[in-house]
Design a protein around this motif. Structure first.
Motif, short mmCIF file in Angstrom:
data_model
loop_
_atom_site.label_atom_id
_atom_site.label_comp_id
_atom_site.label_asym_id
_atom_site.label_seq_id
_atom_site.Cartn_x
_atom_site.Cartn_y
_atom_site.Cartn_z
N LEU A 126 36.25 19.43 17.10
CA LEU A 126 35.45 19.95 15.98
C LEU A 126 36.05 21.24 15.45
N LEU A 127 35.82 21.48 14.17
CA LEU A 127 36.21 22.77 13.59
C LEU A 127 35.14 23.77 13.98
N CYS A 128 35.55 25.01 14.26
CA CYS A 128 34.54 25.98 14.65
C CYS A 128 34.89 27.36 14.15
N GLU A 129 33.87 28.08 13.68
CA GLU A 129 34.10 29.45 13.25
C GLU A 129 33.01 30.35 13.81
N ILE A 130 33.39 31.56 14.10
CA ILE A 130 32.43 32.49 14.70
C ILE A 130 31.96 33.46 13.64
N SER A 131 30.65 33.69 13.59
CA SER A 131 30.17 34.72 12.67
C SER A 131 29.65 35.89 13.48
N ALA A 132 29.81 37.07 12.87
CA ALA A 132 29.47 38.28 13.60
C ALA A 132 28.03 38.69 13.38
N SER A 133 27.42 38.26 12.33
CA SER A 133 26.05 38.67 12.04
C SER A 133 25.32 37.55 11.31
N ILE A 134 23.98 37.73 11.23
CA ILE A 134 23.16 36.77 10.50
C ILE A 134 23.62 36.67 9.05
N GLU A 135 23.93 37.85 8.42
CA GLU A 135 24.36 37.86 7.01
C GLU A 135 25.62 37.01 6.83
N GLU A 136 26.58 37.21 7.75
CA GLU A 136 27.83 36.44 7.63
C GLU A 136 27.56 34.96 7.83
N LEU A 137 26.67 34.67 8.79
CA LEU A 137 26.34 33.26 9.05
C LEU A 137 25.79 32.61 7.79
N VAL A 138 24.88 33.32 7.14
CA VAL A 138 24.27 32.76 5.92
C VAL A 138 25.35 32.53 4.86
N ALA A 139 26.28 33.50 4.73
CA ALA A 139 27.35 33.34 3.74
C ALA A 139 28.21 32.12 4.06
N ILE A 141 27.35 29.46 5.92
CA ILE A 141 26.57 28.22 5.71
C ILE A 141 26.55 27.86 4.23
N SER A 142 26.38 28.91 3.39
CA SER A 142 26.33 28.66 1.95
C SER A 142 27.64 28.06 1.46
N ALA A 143 28.77 28.48 2.08
CA ALA A 143 30.05 27.96 1.65
C ALA A 143 30.28 26.53 2.16
N GLY A 144 29.48 26.11 3.15
CA GLY A 144 29.59 24.75 3.65
C GLY A 144 29.76 24.71 5.14
N ALA A 145 28.88 23.95 5.82
CA ALA A 145 28.98 23.82 7.27
C ALA A 145 28.24 22.59 7.73
N GLY A 146 28.66 22.10 8.94
CA GLY A 146 28.02 20.90 9.48
C GLY A 146 26.77 21.24 10.29
N TRP A 159 17.44 31.47 3.11
CA TRP A 159 18.38 30.38 2.78
C TRP A 159 17.78 29.02 3.15
N ILE A 160 17.18 28.96 4.34
CA ILE A 160 16.63 27.69 4.82
C ILE A 160 15.55 27.15 3.88
N SER A 161 14.69 28.06 3.46
CA SER A 161 13.59 27.56 2.63
C SER A 161 14.06 27.17 1.22
N GLU A 162 15.24 27.66 0.84
CA GLU A 162 15.71 27.33 -0.50
C GLU A 162 16.78 26.25 -0.54
N GLN A 163 16.99 25.55 0.59
CA GLN A 163 18.00 24.48 0.61
C GLN A 163 17.62 23.44 -0.44
N PRO A 164 18.65 22.76 -0.98
CA PRO A 164 18.32 21.67 -1.91
C PRO A 164 17.59 20.54 -1.19
N GLY A 165 16.96 19.69 -1.95
CA GLY A 165 16.10 18.63 -1.41
C GLY A 165 16.77 17.72 -0.41
#
Ligand SMILES: Nc1ncnc2c1ncn2[C@@H]1O[C@H](COP(=O)(O)OP(=O)(O)OP(=O)(O)O)[C@@H](O)[C@H]1O
Ligand SMILES: [Mg+2]
Length: 553
Positions: free
Chosen positions: A31-44, A46-51, A71-77
């Motif tokens: 699997l591809l994997c990336e580490i985020s350092a903070s919640i803010e980075e994680l959200v960014a 995820i917004s760019a695309g993640a599994g 971000w979670i509450s505003e995901q598309p349908g």
């Protein structure tokens, strides 16, 4: 969203080596994997695309969760982003009140208690990714559906527009048809009434040429008015497709050639005239006199549209009409006669109404508004069509479509013109007309030519007289009569007295088929017309024609 990004795993585990360890395990399984350092980075990320995202409980405890929750509450349908939450030992839901909050906030979350076996993590990760892929599928289908919907909407819009145009055209056609029926009925009655008026005036003028000057002037004036009325009524009948047409094969090249002088004198010196004809033009099926009148009407319209001069082009050419061509005609080859000017043109409103009878933009007294109505009616009656195209300031193009004649051009009968001459003998004529006033005037006219007239008000009465032994030389009958029309009467007469010639007087032809072949005289007529028709009837080999009073106009 790039496909590689959309499959990647994101890890948020700020303490110790947890993130490296987890990422290592995931990478090992491909699997591809990336580490985020903070919640803010994680959200960014995820917004760019993640599994899916792998988060430790500690990371949530020490951060502001607002951005992630937002971000979670505003995901598309279609999206329900999967999370795997690594809890501490003994951090099961039942003993961990915080976990309940996370469940609520993260939605699609799986809890994995540490320590865990690597295969457990991998199987959870793969399950999360499979779920995410199903979401992508759903998104693709939604997109397709969306596209289909917009194509469908576009089609519906197109169809609706086409439907509206068709309805408007139908409405226009029905309006003209209704107008045609109305005007046709009125014009027919007027035409009938004009017969005795013209007849009587004509008779008066011929019979009393030496009447006092004032009387002569009055009669001449009345005749002129009657002639103008006749012309109007003829145009109305033309519009209503009820003209008495004498169609034959017409060589348009020849007809146009013969009209050049007439056209140029009608349009005046400031208009350049071009006449173009296809060299191999087949003959058209038309009534040459009415056709000339129609062309002249169009040329006069063109002249009026070019008050400061311009170019008038008349073109006769062959065109093929297919099933989808405009105008709507049964497919085949037609002759298109176009009259084109570069004058003032018409705006959309004028163009839409131009063909309507009595529609004219010309000052009162200058235009009857019947010119185009007549052309339109003629085209229809001949089995062709009429179309106008125009733009303000660009000029106008009038196209008259005529059917091609099946047979070759009939040799135009030379019409010898001679002064009124009494037939060598006096005839006994049986005259049938249901309208008394018309019949009396016609009878008077024929008697004045030196013949004896027996009158009958209908077919039955006429047949009765013949059965009683009446001897006659000719029959003159009206066409439109109740119970038995002129054509039906003619058929009975042809068996009863096969040698007696029959002349039909017609205001219009209705269905022309049944009277084709019988000589006709169109209403209203003058004494000269009647004399010529009678002469042609009883002495066909020695036809003597009088220049009709009206043809001199
Ligand atoms: N070639 C043209 N260029 C611009 N407008 C035209 C042209 N032909 C017709 N029209 C418009 O259509 C109207 C109706 O034409 P139509 O020939 O039926 O009647 P008219 O010319 O007004 O009267 P009449 O034919 O009795 O002289 C005209 O009044 C004019 O507004
Ligand atoms: Mg006109």
């Amino acid at each position: 969203m790039k496909p590689d990004l959309s499959e990647r795993a994101l890890v948020l585990a700020p303490h110790g080596r947890d993130a490296f360890v987890a990422c290592g395990m995931l990478r090992e399984s491909g699997l591809l994997c990336e580490i985020s350092a903070s919640i803010e980075e994680l959200v960014a990320l995820i917004s760019a695309g993640a599994g899916f995202a792998l988060i430790t409980e500690e990371a949530l405890e020490t951060s502001d969760l607002q951005p992630l929750a937002g971000w979670i509450s505003e995901q598309p349908g279609w999206s329900d982003f999967p999370f795997i939450l690594l809890t501490r030992r003994g951090g099961g839901l039942e003993r961990n009140p915080a976990a309940n909050r996370y469940l609520e906030m993260l939605g699609n979350v799986t809890f994995l208690e540490r320590p865990f076996h690597p295969t457990t993590l991998i199987s959870l990760a793969e399950a999360a990714l499979r779920g995410r892929r199903r979401q992508y599928d759903a998104r693709a289908r939604l997109d397709e559906l969306h596209q289909l919907t917009s194509v469908l909407e576009q089609r519906v819009e197109e169809r609706t527009a086409a439907h509206e145009i068709a309805v408007a055209q139908l409405h226009e056609a029905q309006k003209l048809e209704t107008l045609g029926q109305l005007t046709g009925g009125v014009a027919h009655d007027f035409n009938n009434l004009l017969t005795p008026i013209t007849g009587a005036l004509d008779l008066l003028q011929r019979k009393y040429p030496e009447i006092d000057a004032r009387g002569a002037r009055l009669i001449a004036n009345a005749l002129q008015a009657a002639d103008r009325a006749t012309l109007l009524v003829q145009r109305l009948l033309g519009f209503a497709r009820r003209q008495s047409l004498q169609s034959r094969a017409v060589d348009l090249a020849e007809l146009l050639g013969g009209m050049r002088d007439l056209i140029s004198s009608s349009v005046g010196g400031s208009v350049e005239i071009h006449i173009r004809r296809d060299p191999d033009l087949p003959p058209a099926m038309a009534d040459p006199n009415q056709l000339e009148l129609a062309i002249l009407n169009l040329c006069v319209n063109a002249r009026d549209a070019m008050p400061n001069g311009g170019a008038l082009t008349v073109v006769a050419e062959q065109v093929a009409i297919g099933p989808r061509s405009e105008p709507r005609l049964s497919p085949g080859v037609y002759i298109r006669l176009s009259v084109i000017d570069d004058g003032i043109g018409m705006d959309a409103d004028t163009l839409a109404r131009a063909v309507e009878p009595f529609f004219s933009t010309k000052e009162t007294g200058r235009g009857t508004g019947l010119g185009l109505s007549m052309v339109h009616g003629l085209a229809g009656q001949l089995g062709g069509a009429f179309a106008l195209t125009s733009e303000p300031g660009e000029g106008t193009r009038a196209d008259l479509y005529l059917p091609v004649a099946e047979d070759g051009v009939a040799a135009a009968a030379d019409e010898p013109r001679a002064p009124l001459r009494a037939l060598g003998r006096a005839l006994t004529v049986l005259l049938i007309d249901d309208e008394e006033i018309v019949r009396i005037a016609t009878a008077e006219m024929i008697r004045d030519l030196g013949h004896e007239v027996i009158e009958a008000s209908g077919g039955a009465e006429a047949l009765g007289k013949l059965a009683a032994g009446l001897r006659i030389d000719a029959v003159i009958t009206d066409y439109k009569m109740p119970r038995m029309n002129g054509a039906q009467l003619a058929r009975r007469l042809q068996t009863l007295r096969p040698n007696v010639p029959i002349l039909l007087i017609t205001g219009y032809t209705g269905t022309t088929d049944d009277i084709l072949g019988l000589p006709r005289l169109a209403k209203p007529f003058g004494q000269g017309d009647m004399a010529a028709a009678l002469a042609a009837l009883v002495e066909p080999d020695n036809v003597v024609r009088l220049p009709s009073r009206r043809s001199a106009n």
